[in-house]
Design a protein around this motif. Sequence first.
Motif, PDB file in Angstrom:
ATOM      1  N   SER A  61       7.143   4.202   4.968  1.00 22.07           N
ATOM      2  CA  SER A  61       6.884   5.470   4.285  1.00 22.07           C
ATOM      3  C   SER A  61       8.108   6.378   4.337  1.00 22.07           C
ATOM      4  O   SER A  61       8.370   7.127   3.389  1.00 22.07           O
ATOM      5  CB  SER A  61       5.680   6.180   4.900  1.00 22.07           C
ATOM      6  OG  SER A  61       5.902   6.491   6.261  1.00 22.07           O
ATOM      7  N   SER A  62       8.876   6.317   5.430  1.00 24.12           N
ATOM      8  CA  SER A  62      10.107   7.115   5.521  1.00 24.12           C
ATOM      9  C   SER A  62      11.126   6.651   4.484  1.00 24.12           C
ATOM     10  O   SER A  62      11.744   7.467   3.778  1.00 24.12           O
ATOM     11  CB  SER A  62      10.703   7.010   6.933  1.00 24.12           C
ATOM     12  OG  SER A  62       9.818   7.520   7.899  1.00 24.12           O
ATOM     13  N   LEU A  63      11.313   5.329   4.385  1.00 21.43           N
ATOM     14  CA  LEU A  63      12.275   4.779   3.436  1.00 21.43           C
ATOM     15  C   LEU A  63      11.831   5.017   2.001  1.00 21.43           C
ATOM     16  O   LEU A  63      12.609   5.491   1.156  1.00 21.43           O
ATOM     17  CB  LEU A  63      12.460   3.284   3.703  1.00 21.43           C
ATOM     18  CG  LEU A  63      13.410   2.535   2.774  1.00 21.43           C
ATOM     19  CD1 LEU A  63      14.805   3.123   2.853  1.00 21.43           C
ATOM     20  CD2 LEU A  63      13.443   1.046   3.100  1.00 21.43           C
ATOM     21  N   VAL A  64      10.571   4.699   1.716  1.00 24.52           N
ATOM     22  CA  VAL A  64      10.044   4.875   0.360  1.00 24.52           C
ATOM     23  C   VAL A  64      10.014   6.353  -0.017  1.00 24.52           C
ATOM     24  O   VAL A  64      10.350   6.726  -1.148  1.00 24.52           O
ATOM     25  CB  VAL A  64       8.630   4.265   0.251  1.00 24.52           C
ATOM     26  CG1 VAL A  64       7.996   4.603  -1.100  1.00 24.52           C
ATOM     27  CG2 VAL A  64       8.697   2.754   0.437  1.00 24.52           C
ATOM     28  N   GLY A  65       9.644   7.225   0.926  1.00 24.54           N
ATOM     29  CA  GLY A  65       9.621   8.662   0.646  1.00 24.54           C
ATOM     30  C   GLY A  65      10.999   9.198   0.325  1.00 24.54           C
ATOM     31  O   GLY A  65      11.163  10.058  -0.550  1.00 24.54           O
ATOM     32  N   PHE A 101       0.833  -1.204   0.000  1.00 23.80           N
ATOM     33  CA  PHE A 101       0.000   0.000   0.000  1.00 23.80           C
ATOM     34  C   PHE A 101       0.869   1.256   0.000  1.00 23.80           C
ATOM     35  O   PHE A 101       0.606   2.220  -0.737  1.00 23.80           O
ATOM     36  CB  PHE A 101      -0.922   0.024   1.221  1.00 23.80           C
ATOM     37  CG  PHE A 101      -2.074  -0.942   1.134  1.00 23.80           C
ATOM     38  CD1 PHE A 101      -2.526  -1.408  -0.084  1.00 23.80           C
ATOM     39  CD2 PHE A 101      -2.703  -1.396   2.287  1.00 23.80           C
ATOM     40  CE1 PHE A 101      -3.581  -2.313  -0.171  1.00 23.80           C
ATOM     41  CE2 PHE A 101      -3.759  -2.287   2.219  1.00 23.80           C
ATOM     42  CZ  PHE A 101      -4.200  -2.738   0.986  1.00 23.80           C
ATOM     43  N   VAL A 102       1.912   1.243   0.834  1.00 19.95           N
ATOM     44  CA  VAL A 102       2.798   2.403   0.927  1.00 19.95           C
ATOM     45  C   VAL A 102       3.544   2.615  -0.393  1.00 19.95           C
ATOM     46  O   VAL A 102       3.620   3.738  -0.908  1.00 19.95           O
ATOM     47  CB  VAL A 102       3.804   2.229   2.085  1.00 19.95           C
ATOM     48  CG1 VAL A 102       4.822   3.362   2.081  1.00 19.95           C
ATOM     49  CG2 VAL A 102       3.070   2.181   3.424  1.00 19.95           C
ATOM     50  N   GLN A 143       5.343  23.505  -1.910  1.00 21.31           N
ATOM     51  CA  GLN A 143       5.031  23.352  -3.329  1.00 21.31           C
ATOM     52  C   GLN A 143       5.738  22.150  -3.946  1.00 21.31           C
ATOM     53  O   GLN A 143       5.789  22.016  -5.166  1.00 21.31           O
ATOM     54  CB  GLN A 143       5.418  24.633  -4.090  1.00 21.31           C
ATOM     55  CG  GLN A 143       4.653  25.863  -3.630  1.00 21.31           C
ATOM     56  CD  GLN A 143       5.047  27.111  -4.392  1.00 21.31           C
ATOM     57  OE1 GLN A 143       5.903  27.088  -5.279  1.00 21.31           O
ATOM     58  NE2 GLN A 143       4.423  28.211  -4.058  1.00 21.31           N
ATOM     59  N   GLU A 144       6.271  21.286  -3.112  1.00 17.01           N
ATOM     60  CA  GLU A 144       6.952  20.097  -3.620  1.00 17.01           C
ATOM     61  C   GLU A 144       6.639  18.899  -2.733  1.00 17.01           C
ATOM     62  O   GLU A 144       6.312  19.041  -1.560  1.00 17.01           O
ATOM     63  CB  GLU A 144       8.470  20.324  -3.663  1.00 17.01           C
ATOM     64  CG  GLU A 144       9.065  20.587  -2.288  1.00 17.01           C
ATOM     65  CD  GLU A 144      10.581  20.617  -2.288  1.00 17.01           C
ATOM     66  OE1 GLU A 144      11.191  19.953  -3.152  1.00 17.01           O
ATOM     67  OE2 GLU A 144      11.148  21.281  -1.413  1.00 17.01           O
ATOM     68  N   THR A 145       6.711  17.737  -3.343  1.00 14.70           N
ATOM     69  CA  THR A 145       6.544  16.505  -2.572  1.00 14.70           C
ATOM     70  C   THR A 145       7.924  15.999  -2.185  1.00 14.70           C
ATOM     71  O   THR A 145       8.803  15.848  -3.026  1.00 14.70           O
ATOM     72  CB  THR A 145       5.823  15.428  -3.408  1.00 14.70           C
ATOM     73  OG1 THR A 145       4.560  15.932  -3.833  1.00 14.70           O
ATOM     74  CG2 THR A 145       5.595  14.178  -2.578  1.00 14.70           C
ATOM     75  N   HIS A 146       8.114  15.791  -0.907  1.00 14.08           N
ATOM     76  CA  HIS A 146       9.397  15.297  -0.415  1.00 14.08           C
ATOM     77  C   HIS A 146       9.152  14.256   0.669  1.00 14.08           C
ATOM     78  O   HIS A 146       8.009  13.855   0.918  1.00 14.08           O
ATOM     79  CB  HIS A 146      10.271  16.454   0.092  1.00 14.08           C
ATOM     80  CG  HIS A 146       9.571  17.375   1.037  1.00 14.08           C
ATOM     81  ND1 HIS A 146       9.233  17.027   2.321  1.00 14.08           N
ATOM     82  CD2 HIS A 146       9.115  18.649   0.869  1.00 14.08           C
ATOM     83  CE1 HIS A 146       8.625  18.018   2.912  1.00 14.08           C
ATOM     84  NE2 HIS A 146       8.527  19.026   2.063  1.00 14.08           N
ATOM     85  N   LEU A 147      10.232  13.831   1.297  1.00 13.92           N
ATOM     86  CA  LEU A 147      10.148  12.779   2.314  1.00 13.92           C
ATOM     87  C   LEU A 147       9.063  13.058   3.344  1.00 13.92           C
ATOM     88  O   LEU A 147       8.202  12.208   3.610  1.00 13.92           O
ATOM     89  CB  LEU A 147      11.512  12.642   2.995  1.00 13.92           C
ATOM     90  CG  LEU A 147      11.544  11.876   4.335  1.00 13.92           C
ATOM     91  CD1 LEU A 147      11.160  10.420   4.135  1.00 13.92           C
ATOM     92  CD2 LEU A 147      12.930  12.003   4.962  1.00 13.92           C
ATOM     93  N   TRP A 148       9.071  14.269   3.926  1.00 15.34           N
ATOM     94  CA  TRP A 148       8.176  14.555   5.046  1.00 15.34           C
ATOM     95  C   TRP A 148       6.725  14.705   4.601  1.00 15.34           C
ATOM     96  O   TRP A 148       5.812  14.299   5.326  1.00 15.34           O
ATOM     97  CB  TRP A 148       8.647  15.809   5.780  1.00 15.34           C
ATOM     98  CG  TRP A 148      10.043  15.693   6.310  1.00 15.34           C
ATOM     99  CD1 TRP A 148      11.093  16.511   6.058  1.00 15.34           C
ATOM    100  CD2 TRP A 148      10.555  14.680   7.183  1.00 15.34           C
ATOM    101  NE1 TRP A 148      12.232  16.087   6.696  1.00 15.34           N
ATOM    102  CE2 TRP A 148      11.922  14.960   7.399  1.00 15.34           C
ATOM    103  CE3 TRP A 148       9.981  13.556   7.802  1.00 15.34           C
ATOM    104  CZ2 TRP A 148      12.727  14.160   8.212  1.00 15.34           C
ATOM    105  CZ3 TRP A 148      10.786  12.756   8.606  1.00 15.34           C
ATOM    106  CH2 TRP A 148      12.133  13.063   8.804  1.00 15.34           C
TER     107      TRP A 148
END
Length: 316
Positions: free
Chosen positions: A172-176, A28-29, A97-102
Motif C-alpha cells: 500500500s505504501s508503494l502503490v499509494g 486487492f491493494v 481534502q486530497e488522497t495521498h500516500l498516507w
Amino acid sequence: MVNLVVNEWVKIIRKKSTLIMIGCMILFVIGFAGILKYTETANEQAHDTNWKQAVETQISSDQAALGANANARMDMFYERNIAINEYRIENNIPPNQETHLWTFVDEAKTIISFAGLFTIIIAAGMVANEFSSGTIKLLLIRPISRMKILLSKYITVILFGLMMIGIIYLTSSLVGMLFFGFPMTDIAHLAYQNGEVIEKNIALHLISQYLLYSIDLLMITTMAFMISAVFRSNSFAIGISLFLFFIGGNATMLLATKFEWAKYILFANTNLSIYFDGTPPIESMTLPFSIIMLLIYFVIFQILAFTIFQKRDVTA
C-alpha cells in the motif's frame, strides 16, 4: 526448534494456495487503489476554502446530538468529534481534502480483514489437516516432543499472519506513492486521548495502527489454531473458525449496546486501537482491562491446544 519452524514454513510456502493468497493480497491493494483513483478523478472538485464554516456546522450538529440518547458510547463518539473539530479551528488545521500516500495506507487497513481470513484458513488447517491426511503419525514417530511440534506450527502461523500484514503495509505504501504521491503539505494525525487532542506523526501513527491490528490477528489466529488442535476434521476446524471470524465481532457489538457483560467476550477486546484514537464498545472498558482479557483468552487457548494435542490418540 528453528529447524522445525523452517520445515513448517517450507510446507506452507510450497502450497499453491499460499502463493495465491499472497497474490490476492497484492491484487486487492492495487485494485483498491485503482477504484480510489477512478473515484477521485470522476469526482474531482476544487478544495473547499470555507472549511471552517463546514466544521462549525458539524460541531453544532454533534453538540445537539450529545446527550440526546442514553447510549454512552455514542456520547463518547460525539465528544471526540467535537474536540478534534474545535482543535482544527483553533489551530487552523483543515480536514484532509486530497488522497495521498498516507491516506491510502490508512484506507488500506480494511484489507487486513482478508489477511485475517487467509491466516485463519492456514491456522485452522495446520493441525487438523495432519490428522485428516494421516501425516501426523510421521511427525510423532520422530524423536521430538509433541509440544515442540505443536509450538513450531503455532510460531509458523503467527509469522505467516505478520508477513501478510507486512505485505499489505509495504504494498500500500508503494502503490499509494505511485498512484497518489506525497501530500502537498506536512500533515499530522489528530488523535483524541485522555480527554485532549494531540498531534501525531502520520507515518508513525499508521505503523502503530498496523501493529495494533496485528494483535487482533494474533488472537483470532490463536483461537483458530486451538480449534485445529482440538478437532481432527480439517473442514470442521476451518468452518467453525471462519464462522466465528465473520459473526463474532458483529454479534459482540450488538450485545455491547444492551449488555454490560459483553465486555468479557473476546471480540470486544481485540481492537486495542480504540484506546489510542476512538471509543470503546462499552464505556467502562479500559486498555488494562482489555489487555488482561486478551491474556486470559490467550492462556486458555494455549492450554486447550497443547493439553488436548499431548493426550490425543493417533493410533486409529
